[in-house]
Design a protein around this motif. Structure first.
Motif, PDB file in Angstrom:
ATOM      1  N   TYR A 193       1.559 -49.932  15.623  1.00 40.80           N
ATOM      2  CA  TYR A 193       2.262 -50.177  14.370  1.00 40.80           C
ATOM      3  C   TYR A 193       2.777 -48.875  13.772  1.00 40.80           C
ATOM      4  O   TYR A 193       3.949 -48.762  13.376  1.00 40.80           O
ATOM      5  N   ASN A 194       1.904 -47.862  13.688  1.00 42.05           N
ATOM      6  CA  ASN A 194       2.288 -46.587  13.093  1.00 42.05           C
ATOM      7  C   ASN A 194       3.272 -45.814  13.958  1.00 42.05           C
ATOM      8  O   ASN A 194       4.010 -44.958  13.455  1.00 42.05           O
ATOM      9  N   THR A 195       3.299 -46.109  15.255  1.00 41.00           N
ATOM     10  CA  THR A 195       4.238 -45.423  16.143  1.00 41.00           C
ATOM     11  C   THR A 195       5.678 -45.805  15.827  1.00 41.00           C
ATOM     12  O   THR A 195       6.573 -44.954  15.867  1.00 41.00           O
ATOM     13  N   ILE A 196       5.908 -47.059  15.494  1.00 38.52           N
ATOM     14  CA  ILE A 196       7.271 -47.538  15.272  1.00 38.52           C
ATOM     15  C   ILE A 196       7.629 -47.623  13.799  1.00 38.52           C
ATOM     16  O   ILE A 196       8.790 -47.475  13.417  1.00 38.52           O
ATOM     17  N   ASN A 197       6.651 -47.859  12.932  1.00 38.64           N
ATOM     18  CA  ASN A 197       6.902 -48.014  11.493  1.00 38.64           C
ATOM     19  C   ASN A 197       6.538 -46.724  10.761  1.00 38.64           C
ATOM     20  O   ASN A 197       5.490 -46.614  10.121  1.00 38.64           O
ATOM     21  N   ARG A 198       7.428 -45.752  10.853  1.00 40.98           N
ATOM     22  CA  ARG A 198       7.160 -44.452  10.247  1.00 40.98           C
ATOM     23  C   ARG A 198       7.143 -44.518   8.725  1.00 40.98           C
ATOM     24  O   ARG A 198       6.451 -43.731   8.073  1.00 40.98           O
ATOM     25  N   ASN A 199       7.905 -45.430   8.149  1.00 42.88           N
ATOM     26  CA  ASN A 199       7.998 -45.510   6.691  1.00 42.88           C
ATOM     27  C   ASN A 199       6.899 -46.371   6.072  1.00 42.88           C
ATOM     28  O   ASN A 199       6.800 -46.415   4.843  1.00 42.88           O
ATOM     29  N   ASN A 200       6.108 -47.043   6.879  1.00 42.64           N
ATOM     30  CA  ASN A 200       5.063 -47.933   6.347  1.00 42.64           C
ATOM     31  C   ASN A 200       3.781 -47.744   7.166  1.00 42.64           C
ATOM     32  O   ASN A 200       3.396 -48.612   7.957  1.00 42.64           O
ATOM     33  N   GLN A 201       3.155 -46.621   6.976  1.00 39.03           N
ATOM     34  CA  GLN A 201       1.932 -46.330   7.720  1.00 39.03           C
ATOM     35  C   GLN A 201       0.755 -47.121   7.142  1.00 39.03           C
ATOM     36  O   GLN A 201       0.677 -47.365   5.930  1.00 39.03           O
ATOM     37  N   ILE A 202      -0.160 -47.549   8.004  1.00 44.38           N
ATOM     38  CA  ILE A 202      -1.347 -48.277   7.583  1.00 44.38           C
ATOM     39  C   ILE A 202      -2.577 -47.562   8.132  1.00 44.38           C
ATOM     40  O   ILE A 202      -2.484 -46.680   8.990  1.00 44.38           O
ATOM     41  N   THR A 203      -3.741 -47.966   7.646  1.00 46.13           N
ATOM     42  CA  THR A 203      -5.007 -47.380   8.090  1.00 46.13           C
ATOM     43  C   THR A 203      -5.709 -48.328   9.050  1.00 46.13           C
ATOM     44  O   THR A 203      -5.284 -49.485   9.237  1.00 46.13           O
ATOM     45  N   ASN A 204      -6.786 -47.841   9.640  1.00 46.35           N
ATOM     46  CA  ASN A 204      -7.525 -48.665  10.595  1.00 46.35           C
ATOM     47  C   ASN A 204      -8.180 -49.875   9.936  1.00 46.35           C
ATOM     48  O   ASN A 204      -8.510 -50.848  10.629  1.00 46.35           O
ATOM     49  N   GLN A 227      16.023 -50.785   6.300  1.00 43.45           N
ATOM     50  CA  GLN A 227      16.261 -52.113   5.722  1.00 43.45           C
ATOM     51  C   GLN A 227      15.031 -52.557   4.920  1.00 43.45           C
ATOM     52  O   GLN A 227      13.902 -52.296   5.320  1.00 43.45           O
ATOM     53  N   PRO A 228      15.243 -53.239   3.782  1.00 41.43           N
ATOM     54  CA  PRO A 228      14.100 -53.674   2.962  1.00 41.43           C
ATOM     55  C   PRO A 228      13.442 -54.939   3.513  1.00 41.43           C
ATOM     56  O   PRO A 228      13.194 -55.900   2.777  1.00 41.43           O
ATOM     57  N   TRP A 229      13.140 -54.956   4.786  1.00 42.24           N
ATOM     58  CA  TRP A 229      12.524 -56.110   5.426  1.00 42.24           C
ATOM     59  C   TRP A 229      11.062 -55.819   5.712  1.00 42.24           C
ATOM     60  O   TRP A 229      10.639 -54.664   5.814  1.00 42.24           O
ATOM     61  N   ASP A 230      10.313 -56.878   5.883  1.00 39.00           N
ATOM     62  CA  ASP A 230       8.927 -56.720   6.310  1.00 39.00           C
ATOM     63  C   ASP A 230       8.903 -56.173   7.738  1.00 39.00           C
ATOM     64  O   ASP A 230       9.783 -56.493   8.557  1.00 39.00           O
TER      65      ASP A 230
END
Length: 490
Positions: A277-288, A106-109
């Motif tokens: 965050y990265n565990t659940i949001n596979r399509n939107n990975q972030i850095t430390n 979904q295109p949601w935040d």
């Protein structure tokens, strides 16, 4: 003219008094104009008052800190929250990390996607979209005031005996002491102590969402004219919880990575647990380095910002067409599919659709102009043909007219012939009749005309003595006429 001494002394005393009032009390310490301006600016930029903040924060102030942080982030995107509410209603039995994974496309935040793990929370937010938008606007415009309002309400609930640790949550009070003044600073009253109330799930992997009635849980409400709104809990998640005071807890929600936000009470903002965050949001990975939450205006869905400071800060992130594209939910996948479709259209010779209203108007005008040119060319060709074949066309027209006239004459002759044949047959048919019908042939004009002609012929034959009738019988006349008809005199 001489002024009396009494009036002169009175005027002098009055002027000296006015001059004293015009001077500051202590010329060596002028007023701090910078502080005054700062206070006025804060008062001017304040979007919500303390009373309004307490009223809108009351339904969620007692949520566990990770869930509270997730709600505050998500409410800054009210349009997407409404879409998540609709999705949750369509999937009432889906919750936890599994629900979050199902809405990954979904295109949601990500903050909005995380809320589908708690359908009972979305059921509460879905009862009042206006409240959701106001809550998000307050957090964007006044984060310090919002976090301070949460702590103020928690202290009230704790003082009323309705906020304490149990098998569902851990409530801790963290004392904070204001820094002591330095020796160079002027003397001030003793430092005052205040505390921060922190609420955490008893089990980090199982979250229980509390349900309570704000009108009673916080004790005596400080603003009788503006009582908090009570949103009844969904019965499916809180069976038989008719609350009068205190907190009720429904079934727990098992999570691992759905909640990745945390309230930072020292800085009045939200920290992000990058690993969760990265565990659940596979399509939107972030850095430390992205461990502080930042509002993303792309997911605002065109909802206007309430205050000028937020409009100036976040409105510049998207300008013009880019902002409209983001509001429509455009992303890289849609752009790739769009380019693929355009390539197929070019392959088969299909005209691409217009990408803007201006382009569509230009194409329409060009098409209209091309049609007009085509009509003019066709009209010119026809005029040339007409001028080159004018005489032939006239001759053809005359010939066609003569042919039509000849055909009409032939048709009339055939009609007369048919009428005469009918007239010959009709007397034999009427031989046995006593007398002819006076109206016979009234409906056949050709027959009537034939009979009239035959009558005139018979009359003419009768008037000519020496002419035999058409029947072949001669008329006998006497040889000697009467005496009175002879010529001569007697």
């Amino acid at each position: 003219m001489r002024i009396p001494l009494f009036y002169a002394v009175s005027v002098a005393l009055l002027l000296s008094g006015l001059s004293c009032l015009a001077q500051p009390l202590d010329a060596s310490e002028p007023p701090n104009t910078a502080d005054t301006a700062a206070v006025e600016a804060v008062a001017k930029d304040a979007v919500f008052t303390e009373e309004q903040l307490d009223q809108m924060l009351a339904p969620i102030a007692l949520y566990p800190d990770p869930l509270l942080a997730q709600v505050l982030m998500a409410t800054t995107y009210p349009g997407e929250v409404a879409e998540a509410v609709t999705w949750s209603k369509a999937h009432p039995d889906t919750k936890g990390d599994d629900a979050v994974k199902q809405v990954a496309s979904q295109p949601w935040d990500p903050s909005v996607q995380a809320l589908v793990a708690f359908p009972q929370v979305l059921a509460t937010l879905g009862q009042d979209p206006v409240w959701v938008q106001r809550l998000g606007d307050a957090f964007l415009a006044q984060p310090d005031d919002v976090m301070g309002g949460v702590q103020r309400l928690r202290h009230q609930a704790q003082a009323a005996g309705n906020l304490q640790s149990n098998q569902y949550q851990n409530v801790t009070v963290q004392a904070v002491t204001a820094p002591a003044p330095t020796s160079a600073a002027p003397a001030s009253p003793p430092a005052s102590n205040h505390s921060t109330i922190i609420i955490q799930p008893a089990d980090p992997q199982v979250v229980y969402v509390p349900s309570y009635n704000p009108t009673t849980t916080y004790g005596t409400w400080a603003y009788p004219a503006s009582p908090p709104v009570y949103y009844p809990p969904p019965p499916a998640y809180y069976p038989g919880s008719a609350l009068l005071a205190g907190l009720a807890f429904g079934a727990g929600v098992a999570i691992i990575g759905s909640l990745w936000g945390e309230c930072d009470w020292d800085n009045n903002d939200i920290d992000i647990d990058v690993n969760r965050y990265n565990t659940i949001n596979r399509n939107n990975q972030i850095t430390n380095n992205q461990n502080k939450w930042q509002h993303n205006a792309v997911h605002r869905d065109g909802v206007p910002y309430r205050d000028s400071r937020s409009r100036e800060r976040y409105g510049k992130q998207l300008n013009g067409a880019s902002q409209r594209e983001a509001y429509r939910g455009d992303n890289a996948q849609r752009a790739q599919a769009r380019e693929k479709a355009r390539g197929s259209m070019d392959k088969y010779g299909i005209e691409r659709p217009a990408t803007s209203n201006r382009e569509a108007r230009d194409r329409a005008r060009a098409a209209q102009s091309g049609t007009s040119d085509s009509n003019r060319l066709q009209a010119g060709t026809e005029r040339q043909k007409s001028s080159g074949m004018g005489q032939g066309t006239i001759r053809n027209t005359r010939e066609r007219q003569e042919l039509r006239n000849t055909a009409q004459v032939q048709q009339r002759g055939q009609a007369d012939l048919s009428a005469r044949q009918t007239a010959k047959k009709r007397p034999s048919a009427n031989t046995g009749s006593a007398r002819n019908n006076v109206f016979a042939g009234a409906r056949a004009p050709s027959l009537a005309s034939a009979q009239a002609s035959r009558g005139r012929t018979s009359q003419a034959s009768a008037q000519r003595p020496n002419v035999s009738r058409s029947a072949g019988n001669q008329i006998s006349r006497p040889s000697n006429p009467p005496a009175r008809q002879r010529g001569g005199r007697r």
